[in-house]
Design a protein around this motif. Structure first.
Motif, PDB file in Angstrom:
ATOM      1  N   GLY A 146      -4.354  10.451   1.828  1.00 26.83           N
ATOM      2  CA  GLY A 146      -2.941  10.369   2.143  1.00 26.83           C
ATOM      3  C   GLY A 146      -2.348   8.992   1.943  1.00 26.83           C
ATOM      4  N   ASN A 147      -3.013   7.975   2.443  1.00 26.08           N
ATOM      5  CA  ASN A 147      -2.454   6.625   2.360  1.00 26.08           C
ATOM      6  C   ASN A 147      -2.544   6.036   0.952  1.00 26.08           C
ATOM      7  N   LEU A 148      -3.558   6.442   0.187  1.00 23.20           N
ATOM      8  CA  LEU A 148      -3.578   6.050  -1.228  1.00 23.20           C
ATOM      9  C   LEU A 148      -2.421   6.696  -1.982  1.00 23.20           C
ATOM     10  N   LEU A 149      -2.083   7.934  -1.615  1.00 23.32           N
ATOM     11  CA  LEU A 149      -0.914   8.594  -2.203  1.00 23.32           C
ATOM     12  C   LEU A 149       0.373   7.852  -1.850  1.00 23.32           C
ATOM     13  N   VAL A 150       0.477   7.411  -0.592  1.00 17.88           N
ATOM     14  CA  VAL A 150       1.670   6.676  -0.152  1.00 17.88           C
ATOM     15  C   VAL A 150       1.834   5.397  -0.957  1.00 17.88           C
ATOM     16  N   ILE A 151       0.778   4.601  -1.049  1.00 14.37           N
ATOM     17  CA  ILE A 151       0.847   3.318  -1.756  1.00 14.37           C
ATOM     18  C   ILE A 151       1.154   3.532  -3.233  1.00 14.37           C
ATOM     19  N   THR A 152       0.465   4.493  -3.855  1.00 13.58           N
ATOM     20  CA  THR A 152       0.694   4.783  -5.274  1.00 13.58           C
ATOM     21  C   THR A 152       2.113   5.271  -5.516  1.00 13.58           C
ATOM     22  N   SER A 153       2.624   6.103  -4.609  1.00 13.73           N
ATOM     23  CA  SER A 153       3.980   6.638  -4.746  1.00 13.73           C
ATOM     24  C   SER A 153       5.026   5.537  -4.723  1.00 13.73           C
ATOM     25  N   VAL A 154       4.864   4.598  -3.810  1.00 22.81           N
ATOM     26  CA  VAL A 154       5.842   3.511  -3.697  1.00 22.81           C
ATOM     27  C   VAL A 154       5.862   2.658  -4.956  1.00 22.81           C
ATOM     28  N   PHE A 155       4.696   2.391  -5.518  1.00 24.36           N
ATOM     29  CA  PHE A 155       4.639   1.541  -6.713  1.00 24.36           C
ATOM     30  C   PHE A 155       5.049   2.290  -7.988  1.00 24.36           C
ATOM     31  N   ARG A 156       4.922   3.619  -7.999  1.00 23.34           N
ATOM     32  CA  ARG A 156       5.266   4.391  -9.189  1.00 23.34           C
ATOM     33  C   ARG A 156       6.743   4.801  -9.233  1.00 23.34           C
ATOM     34  N   ASN A 157       7.331   5.080  -8.084  1.00 27.41           N
ATOM     35  CA  ASN A 157       8.676   5.653  -8.021  1.00 27.41           C
ATOM     36  C   ASN A 157       9.717   4.576  -7.732  1.00 27.41           C
ATOM     37  N   LYS A 158      10.684   4.403  -8.622  1.00 29.25           N
ATOM     38  CA  LYS A 158      11.708   3.380  -8.455  1.00 29.25           C
ATOM     39  C   LYS A 158      12.551   3.615  -7.210  1.00 29.25           C
ATOM     40  N   LYS A 159      12.778   4.893  -6.876  1.00 26.31           N
ATOM     41  CA  LYS A 159      13.571   5.200  -5.693  1.00 26.31           C
ATOM     42  C   LYS A 159      12.874   4.774  -4.411  1.00 26.31           C
ATOM     43  N   LEU A 160      11.543   4.704  -4.454  1.00 29.80           N
ATOM     44  CA  LEU A 160      10.769   4.299  -3.284  1.00 29.80           C
ATOM     45  C   LEU A 160      10.444   2.812  -3.289  1.00 29.80           C
ATOM     46  N   ARG A 161      10.649   2.168  -4.442  1.00 31.73           N
ATOM     47  CA  ARG A 161      10.270   0.762  -4.591  1.00 31.73           C
ATOM     48  C   ARG A 161      11.391  -0.135  -4.091  1.00 31.73           C
ATOM     49  N   LYS A 162      11.629  -0.108  -2.782  1.00 30.85           N
ATOM     50  CA  LYS A 162      12.666  -0.927  -2.170  1.00 30.85           C
ATOM     51  C   LYS A 162      12.053  -1.776  -1.067  1.00 30.85           C
ATOM     52  N   SER A 163      12.756  -2.824  -0.678  1.00 33.13           N
ATOM     53  CA  SER A 163      12.181  -3.797   0.257  1.00 33.13           C
ATOM     54  C   SER A 163      11.750  -3.171   1.573  1.00 33.13           C
ATOM     55  N   GLY A 164      12.528  -2.203   2.070  1.00 30.98           N
ATOM     56  CA  GLY A 164      12.183  -1.595   3.351  1.00 30.98           C
ATOM     57  C   GLY A 164      10.841  -0.898   3.343  1.00 30.98           C
ATOM     58  N   ASN A 165      10.443  -0.367   2.198  1.00 31.55           N
ATOM     59  CA  ASN A 165       9.165   0.351   2.111  1.00 31.55           C
ATOM     60  C   ASN A 165       7.965  -0.584   2.033  1.00 31.55           C
ATOM     61  N   ALA A 166       8.210  -1.880   2.022  1.00 32.80           N
ATOM     62  CA  ALA A 166       7.096  -2.831   2.099  1.00 32.80           C
ATOM     63  C   ALA A 166       6.333  -2.641   3.407  1.00 32.80           C
ATOM     64  N   PHE A 167       7.063  -2.325   4.489  1.00 33.70           N
ATOM     65  CA  PHE A 167       6.407  -2.060   5.774  1.00 33.70           C
ATOM     66  C   PHE A 167       5.626  -0.752   5.733  1.00 33.70           C
ATOM     67  N   VAL A 168       6.121   0.210   4.961  1.00 34.52           N
ATOM     68  CA  VAL A 168       5.425   1.486   4.809  1.00 34.52           C
ATOM     69  C   VAL A 168       4.084   1.265   4.106  1.00 34.52           C
ATOM     70  N   VAL A 169       4.093   0.467   3.045  1.00 35.59           N
ATOM     71  CA  VAL A 169       2.861   0.144   2.331  1.00 35.59           C
ATOM     72  C   VAL A 169       1.910  -0.637   3.238  1.00 35.59           C
ATOM     73  N   SER A 170       2.457  -1.586   3.990  1.00 39.95           N
ATOM     74  CA  SER A 170       1.649  -2.380   4.909  1.00 39.95           C
ATOM     75  C   SER A 170       1.016  -1.498   5.983  1.00 39.95           C
ATOM     76  N   LEU A 171       1.774  -0.520   6.477  1.00 35.33           N
ATOM     77  CA  LEU A 171       1.245   0.426   7.469  1.00 35.33           C
ATOM     78  C   LEU A 171       0.137   1.274   6.866  1.00 35.33           C
ATOM     79  N   ALA A 172       0.299   1.682   5.607  1.00 31.56           N
ATOM     80  CA  ALA A 172      -0.739   2.462   4.920  1.00 31.56           C
ATOM     81  C   ALA A 172      -2.017   1.638   4.760  1.00 31.56           C
ATOM     82  N   VAL A 173      -1.869   0.351   4.454  1.00 34.01           N
ATOM     83  CA  VAL A 173      -3.031  -0.539   4.327  1.00 34.01           C
ATOM     84  C   VAL A 173      -3.756  -0.658   5.667  1.00 34.01           C
ATOM     85  N   ALA A 174      -2.988  -0.768   6.751  1.00 32.19           N
ATOM     86  CA  ALA A 174      -3.580  -0.849   8.089  1.00 32.19           C
ATOM     87  C   ALA A 174      -4.382   0.412   8.409  1.00 32.19           C
TER      88      ALA A 174
END
Length: 317
Positions: free
Chosen positions: A43-71
């Motif tokens: 699940g969390n690999l999907l989240v991280i990959t999705s944010v980096f692949r999708n321009k609509k998800l690649r916004k500053s606010g989702n940096a915390f989402v990626v950080s949460l997935a890493v945690a």
């Protein structure tokens, strides 16, 4: 001296309790942990990959989402597998260093998760309620700094464990984890300032957003701080992150309440029911695999990207 002796007696009692679980309980705990690890990694690999692949998800606010997935991934790759080994071996056979490192990374993961969820809430609050200020407060550079601050504060919060020797093997949960009775003061500080206080900040942010949502719906037009063209997205994104917060609070709340109770009343440490303590721990563990499910269920951009990634994997296979 009496308090320290009491704490040592509690720890010795816990060691004597090892291996008391019937087979069905051990099987249930193993199943929960295997599902948690699998869901966490995928699940969390999907989240991280999705944010980096999708321009609509690649916004500053989702940096915390990626950080949460890493945690969340942090515990899936190291502490949780060691817990599984402890279950299979009916005790901790991996040595002192792995015990300390396992407990350290588990604590780092949960505290950074709290701070990341707080960062998400503040980000959503500024984006929805104070959209005029948002670009200045959350530029790409400043957001990276905020994420760095989250991990720095998390590291600072967990480091004292190495000096207090509070990371110990607890046979009730087959884990090397924070012994809540070792230092009452440290336990109170951790629980209050690194769980209840952040939860209070998050609750305030989401309460203000909910008030604005209700007022906006009542007036049938966006409020003065809202941009009409982005309001539907703001609402869906807000609901998604609010669900993440609620699940985290529900999963981690019981364990923190127990920790605070034991810190204030150390004599109660040995009287906490086995089933309640174990259930609270494995509920907390299970939370690490839920966020990706929430994103997929409530956010169409994540859901669409999940499908693209899965289809791509099957095509390559």
């Amino acid at each position: 001296m009496e308090q320290r002796a009491s704490q040592e007696n509690i720890h010795e009692d816990l060691e004597d309790q090892e291996g008391e679980y019937p087979t069905w309980v051990v099987s249930t705990l193993t199943t929960v942990l295997v599902v948690t690890i699998s869901g966490d990694i995928v699940g969390n690999l999907l989240v991280i990959t999705s944010v980096f692949r999708n321009k609509k998800l690649r916004k500053s606010g989702n940096a915390f989402v990626v950080s949460l997935a890493v945690a969340d991934l942090l515990v899936a790759f190291y502490p949780y597998p060691l817990v599984l080994l402890a279950i299979f071996n009916q005790g901790w056979k991996m040595g002192y260093v792995h015990c300390q490192m396992s407990g350290f990374f588990m604590g780092l993961s949960v505290i950074s998760s709290v701070f990341n969820i707080t960062g998400i809430a503040v980000n959503r609050y500024c984006y929805i309620c104070h959209s005029v200020w948002y670009p200045r407060l959350f530029s790409n550079t400043s957001t990276v700094c905020y994420v760095g601050l989250v991990w720095t504060l998390s590291l600072a919060a967990i480091l004292p464990n190495l000096f207090l020797e509070s990371l110990r093997y607890d046979p009730r949960v087959f884990s090397c984890t924070f012994a809540q009775s070792v230092s009452s003061l440290y336990t109170i500080v951790i629980v209050v300032f690194h769980f209840f206080l952040p939860i209070g900040v998050v609750s305030y942010c989401y309460l203000r957003i909910w008030v604005l949502v209700l007022n906006t719906r009542h007036r049938v037009r966006p409020g003065r701080h809202l941009q009409a063209q982005t309001w539907p997205y703001n609402l869906h994104g807000f609901i998604t992150m609010f669900a993440v917060f609620v699940l985290f609070a529900v999963c981690w709340g019981p364990l923190n309440i127990i920790g605070l109770t034991v810190a204030i009343y150390p004599s109660l440490g040995g009287s906490i029911p086995h089933w309640l303590f174990v259930a609270s721990y494995f509920m907390a563990y299970f939370n690490s695999c839920l966020n990706a499910v929430v994103y997929g269920a409530l956010n169409k951009n994540f859901r669409r990207e999940y499908k693209r990634i899965v289809l791509k994997i099957f095509q390559l296979a």
